[in-house]
Design a protein around this motif. Sequence first.
Motif, short mmCIF file in Angstrom:
data_model
loop_
_atom_site.label_atom_id
_atom_site.label_comp_id
_atom_site.label_asym_id
_atom_site.label_seq_id
_atom_site.Cartn_x
_atom_site.Cartn_y
_atom_site.Cartn_z
N TYR A 96 51.16 71.74 33.53
CA TYR A 96 52.58 71.39 33.61
C TYR A 96 53.42 72.33 32.75
O TYR A 96 54.45 72.85 33.20
N GLU A 97 52.98 72.59 31.54
CA GLU A 97 53.76 73.42 30.62
C GLU A 97 53.83 74.87 31.08
O GLU A 97 54.85 75.54 30.89
N ARG A 100 56.38 74.74 33.83
CA ARG A 100 57.68 74.36 33.27
C ARG A 100 58.32 75.54 32.51
O ARG A 100 59.55 75.71 32.52
N ASP A 104 62.09 76.60 33.22
CA ASP A 104 63.11 76.64 32.17
C ASP A 104 63.75 78.02 32.06
O ASP A 104 64.96 78.15 31.86
N ARG A 113 67.59 68.70 32.61
CA ARG A 113 66.22 68.52 32.13
C ARG A 113 65.39 67.69 33.12
O ARG A 113 64.24 68.03 33.42
N ALA A 114 65.99 66.64 33.65
CA ALA A 114 65.29 65.78 34.61
C ALA A 114 65.00 66.54 35.90
O ALA A 114 63.91 66.40 36.48
N ARG A 116 64.60 69.78 36.19
CA ARG A 116 63.55 70.78 35.92
C ARG A 116 62.17 70.11 35.86
O ARG A 116 61.17 70.68 36.32
N HIS A 117 62.13 68.90 35.33
CA HIS A 117 60.88 68.13 35.32
C HIS A 117 60.42 67.85 36.75
O HIS A 117 59.26 68.07 37.11
N ASP A 118 61.33 67.37 37.58
CA ASP A 118 61.00 67.05 38.98
C ASP A 118 60.57 68.29 39.74
O ASP A 118 59.64 68.24 40.55
N THR A 120 59.22 71.02 38.50
CA THR A 120 57.90 71.43 38.01
C THR A 120 56.81 70.61 38.72
O THR A 120 55.82 71.18 39.22
N LEU A 121 56.99 69.31 38.78
CA LEU A 121 56.00 68.46 39.45
C LEU A 121 55.94 68.76 40.94
O LEU A 121 54.84 68.75 41.53
N ARG A 133 47.93 68.00 35.76
CA ARG A 133 49.12 68.48 35.05
C ARG A 133 48.92 68.60 33.55
O ARG A 133 49.51 69.45 32.89
#
Length: 265
Positions: A96-97, A100, A104, A113-114, A116-118, A120-121, A133
């Motif tokens: 994940y990182e 991500r 980013d 931020r939310a 970018r999280h979505d 990434t997943l 992940r």
Amino acid sequence: MSGEFLRIEGVGKTYVSGGKTSHVLADIDLAIDAGEYISIIGHSGCGKSTLLNIIGGLTRATTGAVILDHSEVNSPGPDRAIVFQNHSLLPWLTAYENVRLAVDKVSGGTRSRAERHDWTLHNLELVHMAHARDKRPAEVSGGMKQRIGIARALAMEPKVLLLDEPFGALDALTRAHLQDQVMQIHMKLRNTVIMITHDVDEAVLLSDRIVMMTNGPAAQIGQLLTVPLARPRNRLEAASDPIYLNCREAVLRFLYERHRYVEAA
């Protein structure tokens, strides 16, 4: 296809070291449509990776230019994501990182931020790696590492995905599985892909066109082969398809003739 998107115009590459000049590429001309899957194949030392690095902006051409979507390529950029044979993942970061980090970097100023999280997943799910992940590169297989690398590249939303022998270090079964996944992703995203390979079957199965390079020094495009196989493609059905077999024979004949020239030199 949606029209010419990437143009390689008269590209040549020369290295000078210790008073000696080495001509790697000469007069490379190629027009690529948006959404095309292009494979570059040729014997070792013919400048395939050098050409890919020029397109990626990692290496400057000595002569000529690369034009992507009406802009000249002069340096690396997020519009061209490269996946190498060595996955190049940061070993201290999780799957994940690793993805991500790219998200980013590219969209930190445009996505929350939310979001970018979505995103990434979403890209981990695209390569079927969401379940891993939280695992670090040392904890997953070679094929899984490459899937994470592909997810990281796709997460940048590049105009062109550049693959430098991405499956070369994998066993045959893992390689076949990843080829199928890349075909599925290409069908879904309709993205533009340029891939270097030594594998004839891989080139024919995945590509819309195959660029066959002459041997170096001063390598050129020796032949361009269109692969008119309908998509989606099934590797078992393709294995007995006359179009597939004819294309495979054409590439093998080209490479064999070039090998004979090397042997006679």
